[in-house]
Design an enzyme around this catalytic site. Structure first.
Site, PDB file in Angstrom:
ATOM      1  N   SER A 105      30.671  46.419  48.184  1.00  0.00           N
ATOM      2  CA  SER A 105      32.092  46.780  48.231  1.00  0.00           C
ATOM      3  C   SER A 105      32.657  46.864  46.815  1.00  0.00           C
ATOM      4  O   SER A 105      31.964  46.639  45.824  1.00  0.00           O
ATOM      5  CB  SER A 105      32.882  45.744  49.048  1.00  0.00           C
ATOM      6  N   SER A 107      35.199  44.963  45.647  1.00  0.00           N
ATOM      7  CA  SER A 107      36.049  43.801  45.386  1.00  0.00           C
ATOM      8  C   SER A 107      35.873  43.209  43.990  1.00  0.00           C
ATOM      9  O   SER A 107      36.723  42.446  43.528  1.00  0.00           O
ATOM     10  CB  SER A 107      35.790  42.707  46.431  1.00  0.00           C
ATOM     11  N   LYS A 170      32.035  36.432  44.096  1.00  0.00           N
ATOM     12  CA  LYS A 170      33.370  36.368  43.488  1.00  0.00           C
ATOM     13  C   LYS A 170      33.254  35.647  42.148  1.00  0.00           C
ATOM     14  O   LYS A 170      32.183  35.198  41.753  1.00  0.00           O
ATOM     15  CB  LYS A 170      34.365  35.615  44.391  1.00  0.00           C
ATOM     16  N   SER A 260      40.608  42.486  47.330  1.00  0.00           N
ATOM     17  CA  SER A 260      39.599  41.436  47.435  1.00  0.00           C
ATOM     18  C   SER A 260      40.046  40.374  48.428  1.00  0.00           C
ATOM     19  O   SER A 260      41.143  39.836  48.329  1.00  0.00           O
ATOM     20  CB  SER A 260      39.367  40.783  46.063  1.00  0.00           C
TER      21      SER A 260
END
Length: 316
Positions: A105, A107, A170, A260
């Site tokens: 993705s 994010s 992350k 996100s």
């Protein structure tokens, strides 16, 4: 493939080299003397080194009596042993050293893009029950072996707390004991606004169509700097309450701040606070990268969608 049984074949006899006849020595007396040993012109030693002639069709050794079944079983066993050793080595490397991941993705833009293939170091934070990289967990309980805390700003792969199965990636923003809050589209840690500087503006095309985007360089309290991406004020997560990070947990955020799902979203619907045991490893390097649309089964698409400028890129 089993070895074919080899039948010995009779070799054609080659003519022997003619040796000169030894002269017969006569003694002055009666009878004849024993002829001296003959030395050939090839430097052969004067002893009998003749080899036993094996009759045609004779078996060379008892091993030839084994049938193809025994040979096939032996070769199959060797293949199985080789496969087992290879799998054991791959398991050790995957559990203790490295694990590859694909970014699915946007994010983590502008630092990680969909289609990036990254390598994660497993030893960076020690090992937990989630370190196997396989559907089964290691029997390590709730603790970490050789555990080390991540640094603020590390890009981390972890298991999503609400299912302990899905891999998420992350950046570590809040450490145990921190207070984290977003105020007017700006990150605050322990009541102090994080220093940020606009470094560029561009346009991206996503599911919402073309949108203007701003790139901002942030500097965390420990001096770690990196770029983030923002679509401007007014986003759902641009203003939040204060998040208290308890011991043994971390606060994670994506670099693409308005796109996100991270610790700003409660664990029941998003990520929430991430327990230490859920850390899988630290993202170290982008090995390869392709634009979305590249297909494993279509080699032509590899060249049409390759991102050579992202190969072997060290992550901030």
């Amino acid at each position: 493939m089993p070895d074919a049984s080899i039948e010995p074949t009779a070799a054609a006899a080659s003519p022997a080299l003619a040796e000169p006849s030894a002269p017969t020595a006569t003694a002055s007396g009666s009878g004849s003397a024993t002829p001296p040993p003959i030395w050939s012109d090839k430097g052969d030693a004067p002893f009998d080194d003749r080899k036993e002639t094996i009759p045609p069709g004779a078996r060379v050794s008892a091993k030839d009596d084994d049938d193809d079944g025994g040979s096939a079983a032996s070769e199959t066993l060797e293949i199985v042993k080789t496969i087992v050793v290879a799998l054991a080595i791959a398991f050790v490397l995957r559990v203790l050293l490295f694990q590859p991941f694909t970014i699915p993705s946007a994010s983590m833009e502008p630092n990680l893009y969909e289609g990036d293939y990254i390598v994660v170091s497993k030893w960076a934070y020690g090992y937990s029950k989630f370190s196997s990289g396989l559907p089964i967990n290691l029997p390590l309980g709730e603790d970490r072996v050789l555990g080390r805390a991540p640094a603020r700003g590390d890009i981390v792969v972890f298991k999503l707390p609400r299912d302990d199965k899905t891999d998420y990636i992350k950046r570590v923003i809040g450490l145990p004991g921190d207070q984290v809050q977003m105020i007017n589209n700006r990150l605050h840690i322990n009541g102090v606004a994080v220093k940020d500087v606009v470094v560029g503006a561009s346009e991206v095309v996503d599911v919402f169509g073309p949108r203007p985007v701003t790139k901002v360089r942030e500097t965390l309290p420990n001096g770690r700097t990196f770029e983030t991406q923002d679509f401007g004020p007014g986003g759902d997560l641009d203003d939040t309450g204060v998040y208290e990070v308890p011991l043994g947990h971390y606060f994670m955020m994506g670099d693409n701040r308005d796109n996100s799902i991270d610790s700003r979203v409660q664990a029941s619907a998003g990520v929430g606070l991430v327990p230490d045991e859920n850390l899988v490893g630290k993202a170290e390097i982008i090995m390869f990268s392709w634009e979305p649309g590249a297909s494993l089964w279509n080699p032509i698409s590899w060249f049409a969608n390759i991102r050579l400028d992202r190969f072997f890129k060290i992550l901030d």
